[in-house]
Motif scaffolding. Structure first.
Motif, PDB file in Angstrom:
ATOM      1  N   GLY A 135      29.754  21.317 -22.778  1.00  6.36           N
ATOM      2  CA  GLY A 135      28.708  21.721 -22.163  1.00  6.36           C
ATOM      3  C   GLY A 135      27.459  22.104 -22.975  1.00  6.36           C
ATOM      4  O   GLY A 135      27.583  21.736 -24.104  1.00  6.36           O
ATOM      5  N   ALA A 136      26.588  22.493 -22.353  1.00  6.52           N
ATOM      6  CA  ALA A 136      25.350  22.555 -23.071  1.00  6.52           C
ATOM      7  C   ALA A 136      25.451  23.682 -24.348  1.00  6.52           C
ATOM      8  O   ALA A 136      24.618  23.400 -25.329  1.00  6.52           O
ATOM      9  CB  ALA A 136      24.021  22.759 -22.446  1.00  6.52           C
ATOM     10  N   ASP A 191      23.962  22.558 -27.976  1.00  5.07           N
ATOM     11  CA  ASP A 191      23.236  23.276 -28.683  1.00  5.07           C
ATOM     12  C   ASP A 191      23.529  23.824 -30.077  1.00  5.07           C
ATOM     13  O   ASP A 191      22.748  23.635 -31.153  1.00  5.07           O
ATOM     14  CB  ASP A 191      22.778  24.485 -27.845  1.00  5.07           C
ATOM     15  CG  ASP A 191      21.721  24.041 -26.667  1.00  5.07           C
ATOM     16  OD1 ASP A 191      21.239  22.670 -26.466  1.00  5.07           O
ATOM     17  OD2 ASP A 191      21.398  24.819 -25.944  1.00  5.07           O
ATOM     18  N   HIS A 225      16.808  29.214 -24.939  1.00  3.67           N
ATOM     19  CA  HIS A 225      18.215  29.623 -24.290  1.00  3.67           C
ATOM     20  C   HIS A 225      18.989  30.327 -25.417  1.00  3.67           C
ATOM     21  O   HIS A 225      18.901  29.772 -26.416  1.00  3.67           O
ATOM     22  CB  HIS A 225      18.986  28.433 -23.689  1.00  3.67           C
ATOM     23  CG  HIS A 225      20.249  28.901 -22.704  1.00  3.67           C
ATOM     24  ND1 HIS A 225      21.495  29.112 -23.567  1.00  3.67           N
ATOM     25  CD2 HIS A 225      20.265  29.462 -21.501  1.00  3.67           C
ATOM     26  CE1 HIS A 225      22.253  29.539 -22.490  1.00  3.67           C
ATOM     27  NE2 HIS A 225      21.421  29.705 -21.326  1.00  3.67           N
ATOM     28  N   SER A 258      14.807  27.922 -18.375  1.00  2.00           N
ATOM     29  CA  SER A 258      15.871  28.337 -17.118  1.00  2.00           C
ATOM     30  C   SER A 258      15.571  29.598 -16.239  1.00  2.00           C
ATOM     31  O   SER A 258      15.861  29.693 -15.267  1.00  2.00           O
ATOM     32  CB  SER A 258      17.287  28.434 -18.007  1.00  2.00           C
ATOM     33  OG  SER A 258      16.878  29.298 -19.040  1.00  2.00           O
ATOM     34  N   SER A 303      23.832  19.249 -19.448  1.00  2.00           N
ATOM     35  CA  SER A 303      25.193  19.915 -19.029  1.00  2.00           C
ATOM     36  C   SER A 303      25.488  19.532 -17.538  1.00  2.00           C
ATOM     37  O   SER A 303      24.604  19.420 -16.706  1.00  2.00           O
ATOM     38  CB  SER A 303      24.765  21.298 -19.052  1.00  2.00           C
ATOM     39  OG  SER A 303      25.891  22.210 -18.370  1.00  2.00           O
TER      40      SER A 303
HETATM   41  N1  PLP Z   1      20.353  25.799 -22.033  1.00  7.42           N
HETATM   42  C1  PLP Z   1      20.233  25.885 -20.720  1.00  7.42           C
HETATM   43  C2  PLP Z   1      18.399  25.680 -20.764  1.00  7.42           C
HETATM   44  C3  PLP Z   1      20.593  26.669 -19.785  1.00  7.42           C
HETATM   45  O1  PLP Z   1      19.974  26.814 -18.620  1.00  7.42           O
HETATM   46  C4  PLP Z   1      21.944  26.736 -20.035  1.00  7.42           C
HETATM   47  C5  PLP Z   1      22.918  27.553 -18.968  1.00  7.42           C
HETATM   48  O2  PLP Z   1      22.549  28.506 -18.268  1.00  7.42           O
HETATM   49  C6  PLP Z   1      22.685  26.238 -21.289  1.00  7.42           C
HETATM   50  C7  PLP Z   1      21.960  25.834 -22.111  1.00  7.42           C
HETATM   51  C8  PLP Z   1      24.104  26.315 -21.202  1.00  7.42           C
HETATM   52  O3  PLP Z   1      24.686  25.226 -20.793  1.00  7.42           O
HETATM   53  P1  PLP Z   1      26.505  25.428 -20.271  1.00  7.42           P
HETATM   54  O4  PLP Z   1      26.724  26.597 -19.073  1.00  7.42           O
HETATM   55  O5  PLP Z   1      26.679  24.043 -19.864  1.00  7.42           O
HETATM   56  O6  PLP Z   1      26.981  25.875 -21.673  1.00  7.42           O
END
Ligand code: PLP
Length: 394
Positions: A72-73, A77, A105, A157, A211
């Motif tokens: 996931g992100a 990150d 984030h 976000s 993601s």
């Molecule tokens: N970066 C941003 C801008 C996000 O909105 C989110 C999720 O809320 C994330 C990173 C994290 O992503 P993940 O839920 O895939 O870990």
């Protein structure tokens, strides 16, 4: 019969598209092989994975070998931050410098601030305007000899503001021509994928996080684009999957789902026009029917599905609960920090007082939103705000 749910929290997560689910399904129990296995079952899994990698590469306009699957992100990150710093340390950099924005984030902010606390990096936190926008020239001013990484999110976000990534990338590119130690430019594009041009050549970025669950794909899958030639340490060490950089047996159903979700983003671009029209209808209605409200963040440079208002005099959490009782699902501006009851760092960064911050609510529309939903939400919202203001005497 269950009452219809109006889901206006698409920035938190999105439902999996049925076409995505259909593509994923065989990979649970028919094409269940391990992509590292040499036999035919492994081939089937590997083929599914490589097709998805190509789908993502096509969308980002990069090479498929520049795509690395992650959980996931948050992982993407964390990886870019820690991986670049690990390499900088290997290269005997005394104290590498990182530039990020205050709007990032937590998946970027936290690892950066932890490294700073440990004395391992020097950090510049770029400020933003009250509209939630970064000044390109400010980025340039902060670049130092020891700068190794700049990470700026494409779209926020919470307030949906869009940063001038292309312009910042162009400046960094020009700076890099004269530098021996090249700066890596990363963007967290999680919220941007559905709506904005994410062609990495166009954006002038070296790395990008995305993601699955924000784009009508599954949860627990994401990717990092990393330009060929950039050296990075690995976050997860083990069996050497993903060309030695991200160990762990690949989540094939998730990967296949991510590929199909990206494919649908391309096919469903027309939906974004409808989403923006509905979004504008809700904004106009709120301003017309509810006094003493304030839209947070630039309207012009904003994701087409995002609305973020402060309803002065009431608690956003209270409003969220009232709406939830009517099957309308939204989010509060302070949701990320709600455990500590602290105002959201994003809202503080754009100059909101604690009161303004705590009175805010985010509505994020999605492909499933329709005009009747907006009419209903507006009706319920007006009543709920009036009621809560009466109770609070404001
Ligand atoms: N970066 C941003 C801008 C996000 O909105 C989110 C999720 O809320 C994330 C990173 C994290 O992503 P993940 O839920 O895939 O870990």
């Amino acid at each position: 019969m269950k009452k219809k749910e109006i889901y206006l929290d698409n920035a938190a997560t999105t439902p999996v598209d049925s076409a995505v689910l259909k593509k994923m399904q065989p990979y649970f129990n028919e094409k269940y092989g391990n992509a590292s296995s040499v036999h035919s079952a492994g081939d089937l899994a590997r083929n599914g994975m490589e097709k998805a990698r190509q789908q993502i590469a096509t969308f980002l306009n990069c090479l498929s070998e520049e795509i690395y699957f992650t959980s996931g992100a948050t992982e993407s990150d964390n990886w870019i931050i820690q991986g670049i710093i690990e390499k900088a340390n290997d290269n005997d950099f005394k104290k590498p410098h990182i530039i990020i924005s205050v709007l990032e984030h937590k998946a970027i902010l936290e690892p950066v601030l932890i490294l700073e606390k440990k004395g391992l990096v020097e950090v510049t936190l770029l400020k933003v305007s009250n509209d939630g926008l970064i000044d390109t020239e400010e980025v340039l001013k902060e670049i130092k000899k020891n700068t190794v990484l700049i990470s700026i999110m494409y779209a926020n976000s919470e307030i949906g503001t869009i940063q001038p990534i292309k312009q910042i990338g162009q400046l960094i590119k020009e700076v890099n021509v004269k530098r021996e130690n090249k700066i890596v430019f990363h963007t967290d594009a999680v919220q941007a994928i559905n709506y904005l041009n994410c062609n990495v050549e166009y954006l002038n970025v070296d790395a990008l996080s995305l993601s699955g669950h924000k784009i009508y794909g599954p949860k627990g899958i994401g990717a990092l684009y990393l330009k060929k030639g950039i050296e990075i340490g690995s976050l997860l060490k083990g069996g050497g999957h993903e060309r030695g950089l991200r160990s762990g047996t690949e989540n094939i159903p998730g990967i296949v789902g991510l590929g199909e979700a990206i494919n649908l983003v391309i096919k469903k671009q027309k939906d974004n026009i409808k989403i923006k029209t509905l979004r504008n209808k809700l904004i106009t209605g709120i301003i017309k029917d509810i006094p003493n409200v304030q839209l947070n963040g630039s309207l012009e440079y904003r994701l087409p599905n995002n609305i973020h208002f402060s309803f002065i005099g009431i608690e956003g959490e209270g409003l969220l609960i009232e709406l939830s009782e009517k099957n309308i699902y939204v989010s509060t501006g302070s949701a990320c920090a709600s455990h500590s009851l602290k105002s959201s760092h994003v809202l503080s960064a754009i100059g909101l007082s604690d009161e303004e911050s705590h009175s805010s609510v985010r509505f994020t529309l999605g492909r499933q939103t329709n005009s009747n939903d907006i009419d209903y939400v507006l009706k319920v919202l007006v009543k709920a705000v009036n009621r809560l203001r009466k109770i609070s005497g404001k």
